[in-house]
Write a protein that holds these residues in place. Structure first.
Motif, mmCIF file in Angstrom:
data_model
loop_
_atom_site.group_PDB
_atom_site.id
_atom_site.type_symbol
_atom_site.label_atom_id
_atom_site.label_comp_id
_atom_site.label_asym_id
_atom_site.label_seq_id
_atom_site.Cartn_x
_atom_site.Cartn_y
_atom_site.Cartn_z
ATOM 1 N N UNK A 93 0.830 -1.205 0.000
ATOM 2 C CA UNK A 93 0.000 0.000 0.000
ATOM 3 C C UNK A 93 0.868 1.260 0.000
ATOM 4 N N UNK A 94 1.915 1.252 0.821
ATOM 5 C CA UNK A 94 2.784 2.430 0.910
ATOM 6 C C UNK A 94 3.541 2.679 -0.390
ATOM 7 N N UNK A 95 3.848 1.588 -1.102
ATOM 8 C CA UNK A 95 4.651 1.713 -2.326
ATOM 9 C C UNK A 95 3.787 1.652 -3.588
ATOM 10 N N UNK A 96 2.498 1.924 -3.462
ATOM 11 C CA UNK A 96 1.593 1.736 -4.603
ATOM 12 C C UNK A 96 1.993 2.598 -5.805
ATOM 13 N N UNK A 97 2.598 3.753 -5.584
ATOM 14 C CA UNK A 97 2.987 4.611 -6.698
ATOM 15 C C UNK A 97 4.278 4.157 -7.376
ATOM 16 N N UNK A 98 5.129 3.450 -6.625
ATOM 17 C CA UNK A 98 6.357 2.876 -7.181
ATOM 18 C C UNK A 98 6.562 1.496 -6.565
ATOM 19 N N UNK A 99 5.804 0.517 -6.994
ATOM 20 C CA UNK A 99 5.876 -0.813 -6.388
ATOM 21 C C UNK A 99 7.285 -1.405 -6.456
ATOM 22 N N UNK A 100 7.674 -2.043 -5.354
ATOM 23 C CA UNK A 100 8.977 -2.697 -5.279
ATOM 24 C C UNK A 100 8.880 -4.197 -5.487
ATOM 25 N N UNK A 101 7.733 -4.777 -5.149
ATOM 26 C CA UNK A 101 7.552 -6.227 -5.215
ATOM 27 C C UNK A 101 6.898 -6.640 -6.534
ATOM 28 N N UNK A 102 7.176 -7.882 -6.934
ATOM 29 C CA UNK A 102 6.510 -8.473 -8.087
ATOM 30 C C UNK A 102 5.412 -9.450 -7.669
ATOM 31 N N UNK A 103 5.632 -10.154 -6.550
ATOM 32 C CA UNK A 103 4.634 -11.078 -6.017
ATOM 33 C C UNK A 103 4.559 -10.915 -4.511
ATOM 34 N N UNK A 104 3.422 -11.310 -3.932
ATOM 35 C CA UNK A 104 3.212 -11.210 -2.490
ATOM 36 C C UNK A 104 2.508 -12.461 -1.989
ATOM 37 N N UNK A 105 3.063 -13.035 -0.933
ATOM 38 C CA UNK A 105 2.547 -14.282 -0.337
ATOM 39 C C UNK A 105 2.002 -13.975 1.047
ATOM 40 N N UNK A 106 0.866 -14.598 1.414
ATOM 41 C CA UNK A 106 0.248 -14.320 2.701
ATOM 42 C C UNK A 106 -0.860 -15.328 2.995
ATOM 43 N N UNK A 107 -1.311 -15.334 4.266
ATOM 44 C CA UNK A 107 -2.547 -16.043 4.557
ATOM 45 C C UNK A 107 -3.639 -15.373 3.730
ATOM 46 N N UNK A 108 -4.578 -16.155 3.224
ATOM 47 C CA UNK A 108 -5.548 -15.616 2.274
ATOM 48 C C UNK A 108 -6.406 -14.506 2.876
#
Length: 360
Positions: A93-108
């Motif tokens: 959310x904080x990096x929405x204007x310049x995303x750093x990640x390509x994928x994100x893993x988490x509990x659904x």
């Protein structure tokens, strides 16, 4: 993971050891793992990197997934961090204007938050169509890659006659033996309540029987304590007779961390639930083709089987467990957990548990 998964958090990105790049383009070894793999690999090599958020190498066999990916795809460096589900969504959310990640893993459950915040993109990898509806967002903004299920993890040095069911745990012989996680502060505790509800005639839409069951367990004097974080270290030390915890922790304790035959992992005869752990393609990520290559790789038959080697259950139906672990993982009956409904039930579970168990 939004309070669903508790992990040591570190914001530092860690790169795997670099692999020397060949001077000439290399063809993939063997047949394609999924249609279009070779072409996608060529596009990913142009990007040269993938940034994978919250995939710590000691969890769910991610370390072996990294090694296999880098071996198959020279020229695509894989970078990861291990910050926890809730922190992952905050970072996106904080990096929405310049995303750093390509994928994100988490509990659904955290994946639902990511969709609400509009920080993930639709993508349907290989085998997406095989997933049950509860294990994916219809457009592919998240999809389940493996599951975890509550089980009875029994220290057989302390409990000579292991229980075989949820009902067995109510017997007097299990006085002061049971530990489980507080559902108000942990996702695993919430999942245990829902599993107990199904086992006692309830459902995700009727969680009261699960709370009633736990209240009876306390009233019988069989609960040693409830805890606010996963007490895996205490279990390994022999301080917990019976832990209602995730199956994979019991299997790790038995086969990886030295407890051996002192541990019995019991899937209750009434059944359990399968809690989904998901991944997403990040919206506007810097390396979209590399991200898609990574997601297809872990959703392929071989990628799914590799998760099982970390004692988590593949999400794709029909994937054969590797011979190395097939005999180690108990037979299981598990109802797919609907995380949207589970999230909607959280306040009710918190209130009912505090009232009936704690008398508050």
């Amino acid at each position: 993971m939004t309070h669903w998964l508790i992990k040591a958090a570190t914001a530092a990105l860690v790169a795997l050891p670099s692999i020397a790049l060949p001077s000439l383009a290399m063809a993939l070894e063997g047949p394609e793992l999924f249609p279009g793999e070779s072409a996608l690999y060529e596009q990913a090599k142009k990007e040269g990197m993938i940034v994978s958020f919250d995939t710590g190498p000691t969890w769910a066999n991610w370390g072996e997934q990294f090694k296999a990916f880098q071996k198959r795809y020279p020229g695509v460096e894989l970078v990861y961090n291990d910050i926890g589900s809730a922190a992952t969504v905050v970072a996106l959310d904080k990096a929405r204007n310049r995303p750093q990640a390509d994928t994100a893993y988490y509990f659904a459950g955290s994946a639902l938050d990511a969709v609400t915040k509009d920080v993930v993109a639709p993508f349907q990898p290989v085998n997406f169509g095989k997933l049950v509806p509860q294990f994916k967002q219809a457009d592919g903004k998240w999809f389940t890659i493996h599951t975890l299920s509550p089980a009875l993890l029994v220290n057989t040095n302390l409990v000579k006659n292991p229980p075989k069911s949820w009902a067995d745990l109510l017997k007097p012989e299990y006085a002061k033996t049971v530990v489980y996680l507080d559902p108000r502060s942990t996702g695993q505790g919430q999942v245990v309540v829902i599993a107990a509800a199904y086992a006692n005639g309830g459902s995700i839409d009727n969680v009261a029987p699960g709370i009633d069951y736990l209240a009876k367990l306390h009233k019988a004097g069989n609960v040693l304590r409830t805890v606010g974080t996963t007490p895996y270290a205490q279990f390994l030390k022999g301080e917990i007779p019976i832990l209602i915890g995730y199956e994979n922790d019991g299997l790790k304790a038995k086969y990886k961390d030295g407890m051996g035959d002192a541990v019995q992992v019991v899937i209750p005869s009434e059944g359990t639930v399968a809690a989904p752990y998901a991944i997403s393609l990040v919206k506007g990520g810097p390396n979209p083709d590399a991200g898609k290559l990574w997601l297809n790789f872990i959703m392929s038959e071989s990628g799914q089987a590799r998760f099982a080697e970390g004692y988590v259950r593949p999400s794709v139906p029909g994937v054969a467990l590797p011979a190395s672990v097939a005999a180690q993982m108990p037979a299981i009956t598990a109802i797919p957990l609907d995380v949207k409904k589970a999230s909607d039930r959280k306040a009710e579970i918190d209130q009912l548990w505090a009232k009936q168990v704690l008398g508050q």
